[in-house]
Write an enzyme that holds these catalytic residues in place. Sequence first.
Site, PDB file in Angstrom:
ATOM      1  N   GLN A 100      35.226  63.625 100.385  1.00 47.11           N
ATOM      2  CA  GLN A 100      34.256  64.563  99.810  1.00 47.11           C
ATOM      3  C   GLN A 100      34.358  65.905 100.533  1.00 47.11           C
ATOM      4  O   GLN A 100      33.711  66.870 100.156  1.00 47.11           O
ATOM      5  CB  GLN A 100      32.827  64.020  99.965  1.00 47.11           C
ATOM      6  CG  GLN A 100      32.598  62.691  99.273  1.00 47.11           C
ATOM      7  CD  GLN A 100      31.264  62.080  99.667  1.00 47.11           C
ATOM      8  OE1 GLN A 100      30.239  62.323  99.052  1.00 47.11           O
ATOM      9  NE2 GLN A 100      31.279  61.292 100.726  1.00 47.11           N
ATOM     10  N   VAL A 102      35.783  69.418 102.031  1.00 44.21           N
ATOM     11  CA  VAL A 102      36.477  70.544 101.384  1.00 44.21           C
ATOM     12  C   VAL A 102      37.261  71.354 102.421  1.00 44.21           C
ATOM     13  O   VAL A 102      37.797  72.410 102.113  1.00 44.21           O
ATOM     14  CB  VAL A 102      35.445  71.439 100.642  1.00 44.21           C
ATOM     15  CG1 VAL A 102      34.779  70.646  99.516  1.00 44.21           C
ATOM     16  CG2 VAL A 102      34.374  71.987 101.604  1.00 44.21           C
ATOM     17  N   HIS A 118      35.666  66.664  95.974  1.00 40.51           N
ATOM     18  CA  HIS A 118      34.731  67.789  95.819  1.00 40.51           C
ATOM     19  C   HIS A 118      35.431  69.132  95.981  1.00 40.51           C
ATOM     20  O   HIS A 118      34.805  70.137  96.281  1.00 40.51           O
ATOM     21  CB  HIS A 118      33.563  67.670  96.826  1.00 40.51           C
ATOM     22  CG  HIS A 118      32.628  66.553  96.483  1.00 40.51           C
ATOM     23  ND1 HIS A 118      31.659  66.108  97.332  1.00 40.51           N
ATOM     24  CD2 HIS A 118      32.535  65.779  95.372  1.00 40.51           C
ATOM     25  CE1 HIS A 118      30.987  65.104  96.757  1.00 40.51           C
ATOM     26  NE2 HIS A 118      31.514  64.881  95.571  1.00 40.51           N
ATOM     27  N   CYS A 126      38.573  83.044  90.159  1.00 41.99           N
ATOM     28  CA  CYS A 126      37.592  83.854  89.437  1.00 41.99           C
ATOM     29  C   CYS A 126      36.776  82.947  88.525  1.00 41.99           C
ATOM     30  O   CYS A 126      37.341  82.121  87.797  1.00 41.99           O
ATOM     31  CB  CYS A 126      38.304  84.920  88.598  1.00 41.99           C
ATOM     32  SG  CYS A 126      37.163  85.821  87.535  1.00 41.99           S
ATOM     33  N   CYS A 129      37.780  84.414  84.677  1.00 40.88           N
ATOM     34  CA  CYS A 129      39.127  84.230  84.069  1.00 40.88           C
ATOM     35  C   CYS A 129      39.910  83.099  84.725  1.00 40.88           C
ATOM     36  O   CYS A 129      41.046  82.825  84.340  1.00 40.88           O
ATOM     37  CB  CYS A 129      39.915  85.545  84.144  1.00 40.88           C
ATOM     38  SG  CYS A 129      40.424  86.005  85.816  1.00 40.88           S
ATOM     39  N   SER A 186      26.682  59.934 104.022  1.00 45.48           N
ATOM     40  CA  SER A 186      25.355  59.342 103.770  1.00 45.48           C
ATOM     41  C   SER A 186      25.331  58.642 102.413  1.00 45.48           C
ATOM     42  O   SER A 186      24.330  58.027 102.046  1.00 45.48           O
ATOM     43  CB  SER A 186      24.285  60.438 103.812  1.00 45.48           C
ATOM     44  OG  SER A 186      24.504  61.352 102.727  1.00 45.48           O
TER      45      SER A 186
HETATM   46  C1  BV8 Z   1      28.566  65.399  88.653  1.00 45.56           C
HETATM   47  C2  BV8 Z   1      29.619  71.415  97.206  1.00 45.56           C
HETATM   48  C3  BV8 Z   1      28.561  65.065  86.372  1.00 45.56           C
HETATM   49  C4  BV8 Z   1      30.897  71.448  97.946  1.00 45.56           C
HETATM   50  C5  BV8 Z   1      28.656  69.241  96.983  1.00 45.56           C
HETATM   51  C6  BV8 Z   1      24.533  60.089  89.002  1.00 45.56           C
HETATM   52  C7  BV8 Z   1      25.808  60.198  88.454  1.00 45.56           C
HETATM   53  C8  BV8 Z   1      26.447  61.430  88.395  1.00 45.56           C
HETATM   54  C9  BV8 Z   1      25.822  62.591  88.929  1.00 45.56           C
HETATM   55  C10 BV8 Z   1      24.574  62.484  89.478  1.00 45.56           C
HETATM   56  C11 BV8 Z   1      23.919  61.241  89.522  1.00 45.56           C
HETATM   57  N1  BV8 Z   1      22.720  61.448  90.115  1.00 45.56           N
HETATM   58  C12 BV8 Z   1      22.587  62.746  90.457  1.00 45.56           C
HETATM   59  C13 BV8 Z   1      23.691  63.412  90.074  1.00 45.56           C
HETATM   60  C14 BV8 Z   1      23.903  64.844  90.251  1.00 45.56           C
HETATM   61  C15 BV8 Z   1      24.561  65.198  91.583  1.00 45.56           C
HETATM   62  C16 BV8 Z   1      24.074  64.377  92.738  1.00 45.56           C
HETATM   63  O1  BV8 Z   1      24.737  63.443  93.153  1.00 45.56           O
HETATM   64  N2  BV8 Z   1      22.938  64.734  93.307  1.00 45.56           N
HETATM   65  C17 BV8 Z   1      22.466  63.999  94.477  1.00 45.56           C
HETATM   66  C18 BV8 Z   1      22.066  64.972  95.574  1.00 45.56           C
HETATM   67  C19 BV8 Z   1      21.332  63.103  94.025  1.00 45.56           C
HETATM   68  N3  BV8 Z   1      26.006  65.064  91.460  1.00 45.56           N
HETATM   69  C20 BV8 Z   1      26.707  66.092  90.962  1.00 45.56           C
HETATM   70  O2  BV8 Z   1      26.206  67.102  90.510  1.00 45.56           O
HETATM   71  C21 BV8 Z   1      28.229  65.944  90.936  1.00 45.56           C
HETATM   72  N4  BV8 Z   1      28.668  66.292  89.635  1.00 45.56           N
HETATM   73  O3  BV8 Z   1      28.282  64.266  88.830  1.00 45.56           O
HETATM   74  O4  BV8 Z   1      28.829  65.929  87.449  1.00 45.56           O
HETATM   75  C22 BV8 Z   1      28.237  65.886  85.230  1.00 45.56           C
HETATM   76  C23 BV8 Z   1      28.452  67.256  85.275  1.00 45.56           C
HETATM   77  C24 BV8 Z   1      28.149  68.001  84.180  1.00 45.56           C
HETATM   78  C25 BV8 Z   1      27.619  67.374  83.065  1.00 45.56           C
HETATM   79  C26 BV8 Z   1      27.388  66.001  83.068  1.00 45.56           C
HETATM   80  C27 BV8 Z   1      27.696  65.262  84.146  1.00 45.56           C
HETATM   81  C28 BV8 Z   1      28.876  66.913  91.915  1.00 45.56           C
HETATM   82  C29 BV8 Z   1      28.752  66.399  93.319  1.00 45.56           C
HETATM   83  C30 BV8 Z   1      29.447  67.351  94.317  1.00 45.56           C
HETATM   84  C31 BV8 Z   1      28.450  68.363  94.732  1.00 45.56           C
HETATM   85  N5  BV8 Z   1      29.020  69.251  95.744  1.00 45.56           N
HETATM   86  N6  BV8 Z   1      28.870  70.302  97.760  1.00 45.56           N
HETATM   87  C32 BV8 Z   1      30.571  71.927  99.335  1.00 45.56           C
HETATM   88  O5  BV8 Z   1      29.937  72.982  99.447  1.00 45.56           O
HETATM   89  O6  BV8 Z   1      30.951  71.217 100.287  1.00 45.56           O
HETATM   90  S1  BV8 Z   1      27.875  67.903  97.632  1.00 45.56           S
HETATM   91  C33 BV8 Z   1      27.947  67.867  99.329  1.00 45.56           C
HETATM   92  O7  BV8 Z   1      27.541  66.541  99.646  1.00 45.56           O
HETATM   93  C34 BV8 Z   1      29.334  68.012  99.940  1.00 45.56           C
HETATM   94  O8  BV8 Z   1      30.405  68.047  99.030  1.00 45.56           O
HETATM   95  C35 BV8 Z   1      29.429  66.725 100.788  1.00 45.56           C
HETATM   96  O9  BV8 Z   1      30.709  66.329 101.025  1.00 45.56           O
HETATM   97  C36 BV8 Z   1      28.713  65.816  99.877  1.00 45.56           C
HETATM   98  C37 BV8 Z   1      28.354  64.454 100.385  1.00 45.56           C
HETATM   99  O10 BV8 Z   1      27.674  64.592 101.616  1.00 45.56           O
HETATM  100  P1  BV8 Z   1      28.248  63.774 102.867  1.00 45.56           P
HETATM  101  O11 BV8 Z   1      29.688  64.080 103.002  1.00 45.56           O
HETATM  102  O12 BV8 Z   1      27.859  62.360 102.743  1.00 45.56           O
HETATM  103  O13 BV8 Z   1      27.484  64.488 104.059  1.00 45.56           O
HETATM  104  P2  BV8 Z   1      26.032  64.136 104.596  1.00 45.56           P
HETATM  105  O14 BV8 Z   1      25.645  65.226 105.531  1.00 45.56           O
HETATM  106  O15 BV8 Z   1      25.128  63.791 103.455  1.00 45.56           O
HETATM  107  O16 BV8 Z   1      26.258  62.791 105.438  1.00 45.56           O
HETATM  108  C38 BV8 Z   1      27.059  62.829 106.594  1.00 45.56           C
HETATM  109  C39 BV8 Z   1      26.862  61.502 107.286  1.00 45.56           C
HETATM  110  O17 BV8 Z   1      27.762  61.453 108.386  1.00 45.56           O
HETATM  111  C40 BV8 Z   1      25.470  61.329 107.857  1.00 45.56           C
HETATM  112  O18 BV8 Z   1      24.988  60.043 107.521  1.00 45.56           O
HETATM  113  C41 BV8 Z   1      25.656  61.463 109.367  1.00 45.56           C
HETATM  114  O19 BV8 Z   1      24.799  60.603 110.098  1.00 45.56           O
HETATM  115  C42 BV8 Z   1      27.072  61.021 109.541  1.00 45.56           C
HETATM  116  N7  BV8 Z   1      27.764  61.634 110.683  1.00 45.56           N
HETATM  117  C43 BV8 Z   1      27.605  62.885 111.183  1.00 45.56           C
HETATM  118  N8  BV8 Z   1      28.473  63.055 112.204  1.00 45.56           N
HETATM  119  C44 BV8 Z   1      29.172  61.904 112.338  1.00 45.56           C
HETATM  120  C45 BV8 Z   1      28.723  60.990 111.367  1.00 45.56           C
HETATM  121  N9  BV8 Z   1      29.217  59.743 111.240  1.00 45.56           N
HETATM  122  C46 BV8 Z   1      30.195  59.389 112.093  1.00 45.56           C
HETATM  123  N10 BV8 Z   1      30.676  60.221 113.050  1.00 45.56           N
HETATM  124  C47 BV8 Z   1      30.184  61.458 113.208  1.00 45.56           C
HETATM  125  N11 BV8 Z   1      30.677  62.256 114.177  1.00 45.56           N
END
Ligand code: BV8
Length: 234
Positions: A100, A102, A118, A126, A129, A186
């Site tokens: 996930q 980038v 992702h 753009c 375009c 997460s």
């Molecule tokens: C889509 C932009 C369909 C890029 C991101 C059900 C089905 C389909 C979609 C949905 C659904 N329910 C809701 C949705 C909509 C939405 C969604 O999921 N919302 C959530 C919040 C409820 N999904 C979407 O919109 C997706 N698109 O499904 O399209 C569609 C579209 C059009 C029409 C019809 C249908 C798009 C999802 C992508 C969104 N883009 N970001 C960027 O800027 O990076 S999401 C963002 O979260 C990042 O990409 C990131 O990678 C991603 C996931 O987060 P994690 O990587 O898990 O990071 P997080 O901080 O949450 O967790 C880190 C974990 O690591 C923690 O637990 C922490 O404790 C741990 N950790 C930290 N350090 C360490 C560690 N563990 C081990 N060692 C360490 N050192």
Amino acid sequence: MSEIQTLARWIKESSFTVALTGAGMSTESGIPDFRSQSGWWNNIDPATVATVEALEENYELFQQFYASRMQGLRACTPHRGHAILAEWEQRGFLHSVATQNVDGFHQQAGSRNVYELHGSIRTVRCSTCDDQTELEDFLAGKACPHCKGRLRPDVVLFGEMLPQEPWQRALADIRSAELVIVIGTSLQVYPVAQLPLMTQGRVAILNYEPTAQDDHFELVIHGKAGELLQQINS
Ligand code: BV8
């Protein structure tokens, strides 16, 4: 046998292993994650920067958010955990990495079979375009040199479809996998969060904090990805 030793044995026994990584894979490189205590979403509402609406209606904040992340990336490099996953691929212990993230760190560390579910913050296009444009133009807040449209990073924003080719390949690999190792996520973002449920193989998670899906995993190891991967690799 310890959980680390068990996972090391599972990796040796598996002929088709897939890693699924998230932002927790890069925090030891100095890149913030999103939802833990020090994550991006503690200080900024994702709806205001990581959505199509933000791109269309809030471009200044959108551009500042992604420009600051791009600049932050320049000071960071992949850590030992990224390198270990790349070594496992070269030695035949890992088939592919679905990420996930980038930041491009898996590829930079030497992994070849990487599916960027992702997108990537390393390239810019753009939004009008679709032309690939210079990262420097985006950082400078410039418009598209071809059509004067707004520039954006090649990341998947909330509400956008995931890139089909990486998604289909990750799905096929997860379905074929004998072992799926989830690292540093997460599992709150869909549809990626559904992937670990789609394998017939063994499933293990390496994560710093518990996740809502932990009960689904046969092996749950809490700790830092880089440190745990070094222990497994030793
Ligand atoms: C889509 C932009 C369909 C890029 C991101 C059900 C089905 C389909 C979609 C949905 C659904 N329910 C809701 C949705 C909509 C939405 C969604 O999921 N919302 C959530 C919040 C409820 N999904 C979407 O919109 C997706 N698109 O499904 O399209 C569609 C579209 C059009 C029409 C019809 C249908 C798009 C999802 C992508 C969104 N883009 N970001 C960027 O800027 O990076 S999401 C963002 O979260 C990042 O990409 C990131 O990678 C991603 C996931 O987060 P994690 O990587 O898990 O990071 P997080 O901080 O949450 O967790 C880190 C974990 O690591 C923690 O637990 C922490 O404790 C741990 N950790 C930290 N350090 C360490 C560690 N563990 C081990 N060692 C360490 N050192």
